[in-house]
Scaffold this motif. Structure first.
Motif, PDB file in Angstrom:
ATOM      1  N   ASN A  48       3.965  86.237  66.610  1.00 24.11           N
ATOM      2  CA  ASN A  48       4.157  86.452  65.173  1.00 24.11           C
ATOM      3  C   ASN A  48       5.079  85.425  64.534  1.00 24.11           C
ATOM      4  O   ASN A  48       5.242  85.421  63.324  1.00 24.11           O
ATOM      5  N   ASN A  49       5.690  84.566  65.341  1.00 26.48           N
ATOM      6  CA  ASN A  49       6.596  83.537  64.814  1.00 26.48           C
ATOM      7  C   ASN A  49       5.815  82.290  64.421  1.00 26.48           C
ATOM      8  O   ASN A  49       4.647  82.135  64.762  1.00 26.48           O
ATOM      9  N   SER A  50       6.492  81.375  63.752  1.00 23.82           N
ATOM     10  CA  SER A  50       5.856  80.120  63.349  1.00 23.82           C
ATOM     11  C   SER A  50       5.520  79.239  64.545  1.00 23.82           C
ATOM     12  O   SER A  50       4.579  78.462  64.500  1.00 23.82           O
ATOM     13  N   GLY A  73      -1.499  75.557  82.400  1.00 28.55           N
ATOM     14  CA  GLY A  73      -0.554  74.803  81.593  1.00 28.55           C
ATOM     15  C   GLY A  73       0.090  75.636  80.514  1.00 28.55           C
ATOM     16  O   GLY A  73      -0.027  76.862  80.490  1.00 28.55           O
ATOM     17  N   LEU A  74       0.744  74.939  79.602  1.00 30.28           N
ATOM     18  CA  LEU A  74       1.469  75.569  78.507  1.00 30.28           C
ATOM     19  C   LEU A  74       1.079  74.920  77.191  1.00 30.28           C
ATOM     20  O   LEU A  74       1.088  73.695  77.069  1.00 30.28           O
ATOM     21  N   SER A  75       0.717  75.754  76.222  1.00 28.26           N
ATOM     22  CA  SER A  75       0.432  75.284  74.871  1.00 28.26           C
ATOM     23  C   SER A  75       1.574  75.685  73.955  1.00 28.26           C
ATOM     24  O   SER A  75       2.213  76.718  74.153  1.00 28.26           O
ATOM     25  N   VAL A  76       1.799  74.863  72.948  1.00 30.20           N
ATOM     26  CA  VAL A  76       2.744  75.186  71.884  1.00 30.20           C
ATOM     27  C   VAL A  76       1.925  75.239  70.600  1.00 30.20           C
ATOM     28  O   VAL A  76       1.222  74.282  70.268  1.00 30.20           O
ATOM     29  N   GLU A  77       1.977  76.384  69.914  1.00 26.10           N
ATOM     30  CA  GLU A  77       1.223  76.579  68.678  1.00 26.10           C
ATOM     31  C   GLU A  77       2.175  76.568  67.497  1.00 26.10           C
ATOM     32  O   GLU A  77       3.160  77.305  67.486  1.00 26.10           O
ATOM     33  N   TYR A  89      -3.318  77.123  62.787  1.00 23.99           N
ATOM     34  CA  TYR A  89      -2.266  76.490  63.559  1.00 23.99           C
ATOM     35  C   TYR A  89      -2.720  75.184  64.208  1.00 23.99           C
ATOM     36  O   TYR A  89      -3.912  74.947  64.421  1.00 23.99           O
ATOM     37  N   LEU A  90      -1.724  74.342  64.512  1.00 27.13           N
ATOM     38  CA  LEU A  90      -1.903  73.135  65.303  1.00 27.13           C
ATOM     39  C   LEU A  90      -1.415  73.453  66.702  1.00 27.13           C
ATOM     40  O   LEU A  90      -0.510  74.277  66.869  1.00 27.13           O
ATOM     41  N   LEU A  91      -1.976  72.798  67.704  1.00 25.75           N
ATOM     42  CA  LEU A  91      -1.521  73.068  69.061  1.00 25.75           C
ATOM     43  C   LEU A  91      -1.439  71.788  69.875  1.00 25.75           C
ATOM     44  O   LEU A  91      -2.161  70.820  69.634  1.00 25.75           O
ATOM     45  N   GLU A 117      -3.689  67.883  75.732  1.00 24.05           N
ATOM     46  CA  GLU A 117      -4.652  68.204  74.689  1.00 24.05           C
ATOM     47  C   GLU A 117      -3.939  68.426  73.361  1.00 24.05           C
ATOM     48  O   GLU A 117      -2.791  68.871  73.317  1.00 24.05           O
ATOM     49  N   GLY A 118      -4.651  68.139  72.302  1.00 25.32           N
ATOM     50  CA  GLY A 118      -4.206  68.460  70.958  1.00 25.32           C
ATOM     51  C   GLY A 118      -5.345  69.154  70.248  1.00 25.32           C
ATOM     52  O   GLY A 118      -6.519  68.963  70.619  1.00 25.32           O
TER      53      GLY A 118
END
Length: 178
Positions: A48-50, A73-77, A89-91, A117-118
């Protein structure tokens, strides 16, 4: 290896069911270049956060395409646009890639063990959140889509069902006392 799974499970237990800071889900993947399908699993931390952190695992099988590989792996959204019912969102994603059959399916004979990846995504905002993501893999120069569902633990959304809070607050007046 078994100890690592136990430690991770014990660390995640406080988040499950007590708040809305974690979600879990699955997805179907389609790789455009190899025309292969796969499955994925994810845990979303702070959905729920940005900014959300999303550990992921995906698997492409020879039964549903030409490649056999798994990635973890790990994604950052980064939510760039939040609406009432949708988030855009961008990831960015980094992970380990284990490609089992590169010699049979590609001109790459010694694939890199890491992928980056993007991409962009769209998701719902309710307790059960459908999502769609488009990703570009910089290392393998390929694109894929992910379509899935994410369930947010401890979600207290009023759904109008049996535990409808609005109905419960109204109360029922006892006919004996007027």
């Amino acid at each position: 290896m078994k100890k690592i799974y136990i430690i991770i499970t014990l660390l995640l237990i406080p988040f499950l069911g007590f708040n809305q800071n974690i979600g879990a889900g699955g997805s179907l993947l389609y790789n455009l270049q190899s025309e292969s399908m796969g499955i994925g699993a994810r845990v979303s931390i702070s959905p729920n956060n940005s900014v959300s952190f999303v550990p992921q695992f995906s698997y492409y099988s020879l039964f549903i395409g030409s490649i056999s590989e798994w990635t973890a792996g790990l994604s950052v959204e980064l939510k760039v646009l939040k609406r009432k019912h949708l988030n855009y969102y961008l990831l960015a994603h980094g992970g380990y890639n284990n490609w089992s059959n590169p010699a049979e399916t590609s001109t790459i004979t010694d694939p890199a063990p890491f992928n980056f990846e993007g991409g962009v995504g769209i998701s719902g905002t309710k307790c059960l959140r459908p999502f769609l993501e488009y990703r570009y893999n910089i290392v393998f120069q390929e694109t894929h889509f992910q379509l899935g569902l994410l369930y947010i633990f401890g979600c207290k959304q009023n759904t109008g069902g049996y535990r409808n809070n609005a109905r419960m607050k109204r109360g029922v007046k006892c006919p004996t006392f007027k």
